[in-house]
Motif scaffolding. Structure first.
Motif: not given
Lengths: 327, 327
Positions: B98-99, B102, B113, B116-117, B119-120
Motif C-alpha cells: 500500500y505504501g 500510494r 484513507d 477508513r474515515r 467507516r466512523h
C-alpha cells in the motif's frame, strides 16, 4: 477552549507540555482512551441537523465543540482497561471516540489519517524525493534478482524493516544493519526487504518539527566508531546531541514534506556525510523528543504547548487565564 | 494504462467488472494481497530522485506508473497465504504494497484513507447532516442518564452497533433492533451504545453511488410486516428491489456527502417514511451491489468498469483495445 491530550498516565514527556499549558492558564484535559467506560465516558447527540458531543474524565465534563486542539501522543487501545475488555468493545469505543473527535473543528497533532499515511516508508521516501530532500538509493523488493542487481550497483548497503517496529507486545524496534558483501538475497522472496545505500556519516541529525518551528540536533560519530554501528538508536556512542542550525535548503524541503504529509509534528532522521549533506532516512510522525530537549535545551515541549494553545489560524490563544503571558 | 483490482479469488461480483473491462480491451490486473510473497511479488526503487515500482502477478509484470486506477474490493490480509504467515510479515507486506501504491497517480475506488474515515458512524452522521440529508435523531453514549433522557424525548428507538460488524472470524453483521419500552439503560455504561429514533418506514432505499452516477432501488415494506423487523438485511420480506428515481434534493446532498468523504463509491441506506422523506441510516463505502443489480437490472458493474477505465479527468479511457466501444 480546551486542549485535549490523548496519552497514557505514565507519559512523562506529556507532563512537560501539560505543565507549560497549566502555567499559561490554558485548560487541558488529558485522558487515555484505554480508560473508556471506566474513568472516561462520552456522549454525542445528533438532533435536527445539530451535533453536540461531550467527554467526561474523572467527573469533569468537556464539550467537544470547545476543543481547541487534540494531541495524539501515546494513547492506549480504547477500552483496554474496561472491566471486560474485548476486541469488539475496543472497536466500538474506538469508533465512538475518534468518530466524534473527527466531527470537531479542533486542530490535530497529528490527525489520525495523516499519522497513518505517514508511517508508510515507501510513501515517505517518495515524498522526501518530491520535497527536495536527498534520499539515499533505496530498493524495497521481494525479487531476489532485483536485490542482487541493486547490490552490484550499490555494494555498501544497509537493510531495515519496511514497517518500523516489530508488532510484539510491547512492540520492539528492529535495528538497521549492514548487509554482508557475500549475501545472496534468496530470502528476499519470503518478505519485502528494504535495502539502502549506506551513507558514510560524520554525524546523525535529529530534526524535530513543531508546526513551522524546526529544532535540529547533531550527534557526532566518533572517529573510531565501528562502521557496523549504523543505527544511532542502538549505537554505543556517548557523544551528546548538540543544537545545530538547519541549512535553508533543508528547511524549505522539510516544510514542503510536512505540508505534503499534512503533519503538525514530525521527527526527521538524517545522516550527515563528509560533504555536509543531510541524507533523509525517515520521518517518524510520533518520534520522541524528550532526549533531544534534555541534551540540547531546545524548547520543544514549549513549542508543542504553544502550537496546541494557538487558535486555528495560528495566533496565540485568547485564553481567559491571567498567566497567559507565560507562553 | 492498467486497472488494478485488489480482491479475493472467490469474489464473483468483481468478475462482472473484470468481464466488462476485458470486453472493452482495458488491461486489468487482479490480485489478492494475501498472495504476496507467493503468487504476487513487488519491487520499488528510489534512485536519484526518481521512483520506479513494479508488481508481478503469476509472472505478469506491471509498472506501477502505468496504473490507471485501483479498485479496493475485498482484499485479503497481506501475505496471509505465505508459507509462514505472521503478524510481522503481514505488516511488512502491507506497508510495502500500500505504501508503493500510494506513490502512484492512480485513481482509487476508494482510497484507503477515505475508506477508513468513512467507516466512523459518528462522522457519517455529522457529514450527512452537513450535506443536507435528513438524519433521524441519534445518540451515541456511555452515560445511562443521557440514554434515559433521550428515550423520554424519543420513545420509539432502535439500537445498533457504533462500528458495524462484529470482528469475529469471519466478521458477523450485528442487526439493528428495537429498544423495548421498559429498558433502563444501565448497561450503556459498559460500552458505547447507538440509539436512534425508529423511522416508521414504507420502504427501504439502497442508493449505490459510482462516481457521479446514482442508482437507487426501493424495497416496499409489506403492510403486515412485524414492526420489530427494522433491519432490511435480516427481514424476511420477499418483495424485490425495484429501481426508483432519486429526488433532486437527495441527489444534491448525496453528491455533497461523497465529495466531503472523498469517496468514489458508496452504498447508502435510507428509510422512506409516509411523507416520502428518505432518512439517512448509513453509507457503506464497500457495500455490496450484486443483489441490487440482480433485482433491478441497473448497470452498476458497468458503471464501476467505466469509472475504473476513465482517465483521471473523467474522460473515457484512450485504450488501445479495438473493442473499446463496448464500454
Amino acid at each position: 477552549m480546551t486542549v485535549l491530550i490523548l496519552t497514557s498516565e505514565e507519559d512523562v514527556t506529556a507532563d512537560l507540555v501539560v505543565l507549560r499549558l497549566n502555567e499559561a492558564g490554558v485548560p487541558v484535559v488529558r485522558l487515555d482512551p484505554a480508560d473508556l467506560t471506566t474513568r472516561v465516558a462520552l456522549s454525542g447527540e445528533y438532533v435536527q441537523g445539530i451535533c453536540h458531543g461531550h467527554l467526561s474524565v474523572a467527573d469533569r465534563l468537556v464539550s467537544m465543540s470547545g476543543l481547541r486542539s487534540v494531541w495524539v501522543r501515546r494513547p492506549g487501545l480504547p477500552a483496554a482497561r474496561a472491566a471486560q475488555p474485548s476486541a469488539w468493545l475496543t472497536e466500538e469505543a474506538s469508533q465512538a471516540l475518534y468518530g466524534m473527535l473527527r466531527c470537531t473543528d479542533a486542530r490535530w497533532m497529528n490527525h489520525p489519517d495523516a499519522a497513518r499515511r505517514a508511517r508508510h516508508k515507501p510513501w515517505q521516501l517518495r515524498l522526501a524525493q518530491r520535497s527536495g530532500l536527498p534520499v539515499p538509493a533505496t530498493l524495497i523488493t521481494t525479487f531476489p534478482q532485483a536485490a542482487r542487481e541493486f547490490s552490484e550497483r550499490f555494494p555498501d548497503l544497509v537493510v531495515k524493516p519496511v514497517s518500523g517496529a516489530h508488532p510484539q507486545e510491547p512492540p520492539r524496534a528492529v535495528p538497521t544493519s549492514r548487509v554482508a558483501p557475500d549475501t545472496d538475497f534468496a530470502a528476499v522472496a519470503f518478505g519485502p526487504t528494504l535495502l539502502q545505500r549506506r551513507v558514510p556519516k560524520l554525524a546523525d541529525i535529529r530534526l524535530t518539527a513543531v508546526g513551522d518551528r524546526l529544532f535540529a540536533a547533531r550527534k557526532t560519530v566518533e572517529p573510531d566508531a565501528d562502521p557496523d554501528d549504523v543505527d544511532v538508536r542502538f549505537s554505543p556512542s556517548l557523544s551528546p546531541w548538540n543544537p545545530v542550525e538547519v541549512p535553508p535548503r533543508v528547511a524549505t524541503a522539510v516544510h514542503a514534506y510536512l505540508s505534503g504529509a499534512e503533519l503538525a509534528y514530525g521527527a526527521f532522521d538524517f545522516a550527515e556525510d563528509a560533504d555536509g549533506i543531510w541524507w533523509f532516512l525517515e520521518c517518524n510522525q510520533s518520534g520522541q523528543f524528550g532526549f533531544v530537549e534534555m541534551d540540547t535545551g531546545q524548547p520543544i515541549a514549549d513549542a508543542i504547548a504553544r502550537w496546541l494553545a494557538s487558535a486555528p489560524d495560528g495566533t496565540p490563544a485568547p485564553s481567559g487565564g491571567t498567566r497567559r503571558s507565560a507562553l
